[in-house]
Write a protein that holds these residues in place. Structure first.
Motif, mmCIF file in Angstrom:
data_model
loop_
_atom_site.group_PDB
_atom_site.id
_atom_site.type_symbol
_atom_site.label_atom_id
_atom_site.label_comp_id
_atom_site.label_asym_id
_atom_site.label_seq_id
_atom_site.Cartn_x
_atom_site.Cartn_y
_atom_site.Cartn_z
ATOM 1 N N GLU A 240 28.122 45.492 34.485
ATOM 2 C CA GLU A 240 28.659 44.456 35.336
ATOM 3 C C GLU A 240 29.231 43.175 34.583
ATOM 4 N N THR B 49 32.866 44.354 35.114
ATOM 5 C CA THR B 49 33.200 44.064 36.713
ATOM 6 C C THR B 49 33.688 42.739 36.806
ATOM 7 N N MET B 50 32.759 41.709 36.170
ATOM 8 C CA MET B 50 32.950 40.286 36.205
ATOM 9 C C MET B 50 34.126 40.099 35.738
ATOM 10 N N SER C 208 34.189 37.903 46.478
ATOM 11 C CA SER C 208 33.357 38.986 45.789
ATOM 12 C C SER C 208 32.945 38.297 44.637
ATOM 13 N N GLU D 154 28.973 38.961 42.600
ATOM 14 C CA GLU D 154 29.197 39.565 41.382
ATOM 15 C C GLU D 154 28.575 38.749 40.335
ATOM 16 N N THR D 155 28.437 37.319 40.541
ATOM 17 C CA THR D 155 28.069 36.404 39.532
ATOM 18 C C THR D 155 26.530 36.547 39.528
ATOM 19 N N ARG E 197 24.869 39.593 40.258
ATOM 20 C CA ARG E 197 24.364 40.598 39.745
ATOM 21 C C ARG E 197 24.592 40.662 38.093
ATOM 22 N N PHE E 198 25.759 39.941 37.680
ATOM 23 C CA PHE E 198 25.910 39.937 36.412
ATOM 24 C C PHE E 198 24.856 39.023 35.643
#
Length: 466
Positions: free
Chosen positions: A59, A62-63, A95, A99-100, A102-103
């Motif tokens: 994650e 990805t971030m 996104s 994503e934040t 999930r991170f």
């Protein structure tokens, strides 16, 4: 005579001795089994913690990629003033909230949670306080938006975020290493428990050697043979579970050790492939992006020159051609390290691209268009690539056939050529060792048929599910 009277006086027959020995043996087995269960439970906890750490690292990557997409799209728009270059910026902006979340939710400790929250605030500040106002200023035609001050400000912010990501990743890897050390200690305790149980049981079973021959001696011989195969490099060797608790514990410890060695080799290969993937990404996001920006600038400069200035026009045309050649060469280099096609199109697309670039005619028979785990796809692709490379270099083949087939949970890969054959007796350094290591690291099997003068056929089977 005295011995007989002693037994007669104590009234301890063979049955009583057997029951007493069996009871003691059962007690020892129960204690050892409880210790093993505790060690296994502790190992499962360590495995869950390691899985959580890997998720946090994914994650975080990805971030960080979203931040790079924001910066890349914004820079292209500032340079060209064309809206089409904002596509990655718009997608990353869309996104970012999910994503934040999930991170920040994937963190594994209070300290990492604070760092993740700080990174999330920094990314949001970069977008709201710098990137969005800069894009709006460029749209308004503000000349200061392209000035050095704005450029330096953006670079400073991105560098600060990258430093935070690096610190977060380093801390997470440190925690992951600590958990792996704990798992190793737990495995050691399991081995010690199994050894103690086996030693105590052997002392009792010694009186019943003949009766226990089939239950003890044969499994031990099988374990010794398996250990020899393991020493010879066959990490897929496993011991069949035994009905005898101690022998079963030995087999469990042996299988755990073999699986640990196999997992270690797999992690090393995955780490190397991750380095390749990161290197290819850095080439794409770094040097290639700069070359693309340079070529865009050259084309814009070419369009601004009047046609009468032929010398300058020809010089710019040559520069544009050289820049395009450099971009193509850089893309080819990145493809050799880790092909982008593998990430975008999966195994089937990457193999088709490999076949199209092969100097020898290649026929691809693909019967599995679905996607697999990234580790499986990259491993399978490089198996095919290495087999094709060996055929091109050594087989003197006029055609290579590649087939991909998914049978249940097994991916079957076959690479055959019509070359000179005879590789079955080749030395280990001929390239087959790398293939065997890749296949074994993923619990697969490798078989080679290569009669002299009749070509070579390599068949690989790889499980595609955990």
């Amino acid at each position: 005579m005295r011995v007989r009277r002693w037994y007669s006086g104590r009234r301890l027959g063979l049955t009583s001795l057997t029951i007493a020995a069996s009871g003691l043996l059962a007690l020892l087995i129960g204690v050892a089994f409880a210790v093993l269960l505790w060690a296994i439970d502790d190992a499962n906890d360590s495995t869950s913690a390691r899985r959580a750490s890997r998720t946090a690292l994914v994650e975080a990557g990805t971030m960080e990629q979203l931040v790079l997409d924001l910066e890349t799209g914004q820079r292209g728009f500032v340079i060209t003033k064309q809206e089409q270059f904002l596509q990655p910026w718009n997608e990353a902006r869309k996104s970012l909230p999910a994503e934040t979340r999930r991170f920040t939710e994937s963190t594994t400790s209070a300290g990492q949670r604070r760092t993740a929250a700080q990174i999330a605030r920094g990314v949001r500040s970069y977008l709201d306080d710098y990137s969005v106002p800069l894009v709006e200023a460029v749209r308004r035609g503000d000349p200061a938006a392209s000035g050095p001050a704005e450029t330096d400000e953006g670079k400073r912010r991105v560098d600060a975020l990258r430093a935070q990501f690096d610190r977060y990743t380093a801390d997470e890897r440190t925690q992951l290493a600590a958990r792996e050390d704990a798992a190793g200690a737990n495995g050691h305790r399991a081995v010690v428990a199994a050894g103690l149980g086996l030693a105590a049981s052997t002392a009792l079973v010694a009186a019943f050697t003949v009766l226990q021959h089939r239950a003890v001696v044969r499994p031990v011989r099988a374990a010794a043979a398996a250990a020899q195969r393991l020493a010879d490099g066959d990490l897929a060797t496993r011991i069949t579970p035994s009905k005898v608790a101690e022998i079963g514990a030995l087999g469990t410890s042996f299988n755990s050790m073999a699986a640990s060695l196999q997992d270690s080799r797999r992690r090393v290969m995955q780490s190397v492939e991750e380095v390749h993937r990161r290197t290819a990404r850095d080439l794409h996001d770094g040097a290639q992006q700069r070359l693309v920006s340079l070529m865009i600038g050259l084309r814009l400069a070419r369009e601004m020159l009047p046609d009468e200035q032929t010398t300058a026009t020809e010089l710019l045309e040559d520069s544009i051609t050289n820049a395009q050649t450099a971009i193509d060469e850089l893309r080819e280099l990145a493809r050799g390290i880790y092909p982008l096609t593998l990430t975008v199109k999966g195994l089937a697309g990457a193999v088709a691209d490999l076949a199209s670039r092969c100097p020898v005619p290649v026929v691809v028979d693909n019967a599995c268009d679905g996607r697999f785990a990234s580790a499986v796809e990259s491993n399978a692709y490089f198996i095919v690539a290495e087999a094709v490379t060996n055929a091109v270099k050594h087989a003197q083949a006029s055609q290579i056939d590649i087939s991909l087939e998914l049978t249940g949970d097994i991916l079957r890969i076959r690479v055959a050529d019509d070359g000179v054959g005879g590789v079955a007796g080749a030395a280990a350094g001929s390239g087959l060792t790398g293939l065997a290591d890749r296949v074994a690291a993923f619990d697969g099997t490798l078989s080679i048929e290569s009669p002299p003068g009749e070509g070579t056929s390599i068949l690989v089977r790889i499980p595609v599910t955990a």
